[in-house]
Design an enzyme around this catalytic site. Sequence first.
Site: not given
Length: 552
Positions: A480, A414, A357
């Site tokens: 995610h 995602d 991320s």
Amino acid sequence: MQATLNLPTQASSSYKKQSSFLRRKSILNPKLSRSPSSKSIFNPISASATTEFKPVDSIQSQIANLDKLLGNGRSSVHDQQQKQQPINGNSRNNNSRNNYKRFLDALNLTGMWSEKLKQAVEENNILSPKQLQRLISPSPKYSPRNSLGSRWLEYHGSNDWMGLLDPLDENLRREIVRYGEFIQAAYVAFHKDPAMPTDKAPSARHIPVPDRSYKVTKSLYATSSVGLPGWVDNVAPDLGWMTQRSSWIGYVAVCDDQKEIQRMGRRDIVIALRGTSTCLEWAENVRDLLVNVEDDSERSEHGQEHLQAKVECGFWNLYKTRGAHTPSLSESITQEVRRLMELYKGESLSITITGHSLGAALSVLAADEIKKSVEDAPPVAVFTFGGPRVGNRGFANRIKSNGVKVLRIVNSQDMITRVPGMFVNETLDHKLREEVKANTVLNILDNNMPWAYSHVGCELRLDSKMSPYLKPNADVACCHDLEAYLHLVDGFSASDCPYRANAKRSLYKLVHEQGSNVKKLYMNIDRKLNLDRCNSNKGLSSPLALPSPSAY
């Protein structure tokens, strides 16, 4: 730790009687017979390493036979055997049958093999007997730990992982999962102690590195430049970890085991960075205007227009801002890399940067700077999970020209991997740039549009809908989630076979972190296993974690 099914004393005391009975034809599969030399008689579902079987029928026939064995009531086996035996049969045979029935009752298999399980197997034909055995008794399975030797540069991306991604090479799969677990260690270390002192330098913290051949050499901190009024800290002192300017974000580790160095073909330096965890980091994430990278520029492939290298404002600020008592993330990484290069001068080195991320975006910035500012830097590779776009095409060209190798692991479901930016269709963008006129126009837009983002490096595309264990409508958080990514990587085989039947990674962590997104079928099995674990550990209420699949 392996989950086991506990047998009562009565069952274990009738070992010899059951042994003679179980050496006959299998009731579960009449075409399956047990070798007389087999030593395992207490597990009618799974075969031990010393058990030999003849070829078996389809999954459907096995489930049908299992249904006959268990039935709605537990006396079906006994009734069936009574029909096959004479009325005045031998009492020893009757005792053996009774003991076997009591043994099945003790296992309580009906709770595990529900109608939903049978229906899933028959309708989807997803699970093999081996997979079912692994779900019932989730013993740790280890991915291959082969010698990389002379091919380490190839696995480090020297040829952009050509020929290794589709189908996914076994050694590369293991390396990707291993680097993902370095990020998991960063998350664990942060959440154990998220707060940082604001009036002095932070103290050292314990980092549970998953690979024992690595040692941590430096902690890393990121500082937000978002301005907050001073009264915020006074009004919400208990939320200081959310409003503080600097946060622990990752670490640097170096391989310190000679056997592992020999296996990998070099001494590896790992930089692991976690994802967004504080309010100020979220605030930086949404500052998505592009800013110039040190007034640098790159010429396009056709030489028609200079492409200025630009990156997202929030990522750049987190990477470059100094804290009150900590250096910037940029300074910490480059200084530590130089120190380790000097310490291990003369050895074959590699630098692997991995992040999830927000950490994925910062990993790309760190790799770019190392190649730009560290003289004679060793090969640099980046493995990112669920990473957003970082900069524009000028920045992507700069990354490529500097020799930085980036492998982006992407889940198609995602949404974070599709932001920020206006041009979200990478394939269409590449096709348009094949035309000289269109490429010139797009380059002008790249230089003048504040949201003209572009991905960098190579891509390994996964899809959470292909997992037989996750719900097809899994939510954004699951798609995610880092553990979900590692689950998909471990299961991915090729684009035409997105989930392999012999996936080795345990479902334990995924079930307990994303339980609402795991199919109810496996949640029911997990509840049964947890009960068995608690009973086998004298009433311990906490579930037992399984070892990492990449551990020794």
